[in-house]
Design a protein around this motif. Structure first.
Motif, PDB file in Angstrom:
ATOM      1  N   ALA A  20      43.138   6.799  63.396  1.00  0.00           N
ATOM      2  CA  ALA A  20      43.590   7.691  64.463  1.00  0.00           C
ATOM      3  C   ALA A  20      44.332   8.887  63.895  1.00  0.00           C
ATOM      4  O   ALA A  20      44.149  10.021  64.355  1.00  0.00           O
ATOM      5  CB  ALA A  20      44.474   6.931  65.452  1.00  0.00           C
ATOM      6  N   ILE A  21      45.179   8.665  62.882  1.00  0.00           N
ATOM      7  CA  ILE A  21      45.922   9.769  62.269  1.00  0.00           C
ATOM      8  C   ILE A  21      44.961  10.761  61.627  1.00  0.00           C
ATOM      9  O   ILE A  21      45.117  11.978  61.781  1.00  0.00           O
ATOM     10  CB  ILE A  21      46.965   9.230  61.266  1.00  0.00           C
ATOM     11  N   SER A  30      46.770  22.061  68.320  1.00  0.00           N
ATOM     12  CA  SER A  30      47.770  22.878  67.623  1.00  0.00           C
ATOM     13  C   SER A  30      48.551  22.008  66.642  1.00  0.00           C
ATOM     14  O   SER A  30      48.577  20.783  66.757  1.00  0.00           O
ATOM     15  CB  SER A  30      48.733  23.503  68.631  1.00  0.00           C
ATOM     16  N   THR A  31      49.201  22.652  65.698  1.00  0.00           N
ATOM     17  CA  THR A  31      49.969  21.917  64.685  1.00  0.00           C
ATOM     18  C   THR A  31      51.067  21.083  65.331  1.00  0.00           C
ATOM     19  O   THR A  31      51.286  19.938  64.956  1.00  0.00           O
ATOM     20  CB  THR A  31      50.577  22.898  63.666  1.00  0.00           C
ATOM     21  N   GLY A  32      51.738  21.652  66.329  1.00  0.00           N
ATOM     22  CA  GLY A  32      52.797  20.919  67.020  1.00  0.00           C
ATOM     23  C   GLY A  32      52.266  19.666  67.698  1.00  0.00           C
ATOM     24  O   GLY A  32      52.885  18.605  67.636  1.00  0.00           O
ATOM     25  N   ALA A  33      51.127  19.790  68.362  1.00  0.00           N
ATOM     26  CA  ALA A  33      50.526  18.633  69.031  1.00  0.00           C
ATOM     27  C   ALA A  33      50.118  17.575  68.011  1.00  0.00           C
ATOM     28  O   ALA A  33      50.308  16.376  68.246  1.00  0.00           O
ATOM     29  CB  ALA A  33      49.323  19.075  69.856  1.00  0.00           C
ATOM     30  N   LYS A  34      49.568  18.011  66.883  1.00  0.00           N
ATOM     31  CA  LYS A  34      49.176  17.063  65.838  1.00  0.00           C
ATOM     32  C   LYS A  34      50.384  16.290  65.333  1.00  0.00           C
ATOM     33  O   LYS A  34      50.324  15.067  65.178  1.00  0.00           O
ATOM     34  CB  LYS A  34      48.514  17.797  64.669  1.00  0.00           C
ATOM     35  N   VAL A  35      51.485  17.011  65.083  1.00  0.00           N
ATOM     36  CA  VAL A  35      52.701  16.358  64.589  1.00  0.00           C
ATOM     37  C   VAL A  35      53.205  15.343  65.608  1.00  0.00           C
ATOM     38  O   VAL A  35      53.563  14.212  65.251  1.00  0.00           O
ATOM     39  CB  VAL A  35      53.794  17.407  64.267  1.00  0.00           C
ATOM     40  N   ILE A  41      52.024   7.752  66.942  1.00  0.00           N
ATOM     41  CA  ILE A  41      51.223   6.662  66.370  1.00  0.00           C
ATOM     42  C   ILE A  41      52.022   5.891  65.326  1.00  0.00           C
ATOM     43  O   ILE A  41      51.934   4.669  65.229  1.00  0.00           O
ATOM     44  CB  ILE A  41      49.905   7.211  65.788  1.00  0.00           C
ATOM     45  N   LEU A  42      52.840   6.590  64.537  1.00  0.00           N
ATOM     46  CA  LEU A  42      53.629   5.914  63.504  1.00  0.00           C
ATOM     47  C   LEU A  42      54.789   5.112  64.087  1.00  0.00           C
ATOM     48  O   LEU A  42      55.087   4.007  63.626  1.00  0.00           O
ATOM     49  CB  LEU A  42      54.166   6.933  62.494  1.00  0.00           C
ATOM     50  N   VAL A  43      55.449   5.657  65.106  1.00  0.00           N
ATOM     51  CA  VAL A  43      56.620   4.990  65.678  1.00  0.00           C
ATOM     52  C   VAL A  43      56.205   3.826  66.579  1.00  0.00           C
ATOM     53  O   VAL A  43      56.846   2.771  66.584  1.00  0.00           O
ATOM     54  CB  VAL A  43      57.494   6.001  66.456  1.00  0.00           C
TER      55      VAL A  43
END
Length: 58
Positions: A20-21, A30-35, A41-43
């Protein structure tokens, strides 16, 4: 037997989270949405994966 099943389930979830990542990073979002998606997903590995699958960038 329960420990083996839990370990296998954990590996499956880890593999799906990594997949998924990579999909998020390759998306046109956008970069913000990706972050934000990667952090979610990580948390929250299971819940984040489900939310991404249902509502994430296509």
């Amino acid at each position: 037997m329960g420990i083996e099943f839990g370990g296998l389930l954990g590996l499956i979830i880890l593999a799906l989270d990594i997949w998924a990542i990579f999909r998020v990073i390759q998306s046109g979002a956008s970069t913000g949405a990706k972050v934000l998606w990667v952090i979610l997903i990580l948390v929250l590995p299971v819940v984040g994966l489900i939310i991404w699958w249902l509502a994430g960038p296509k």
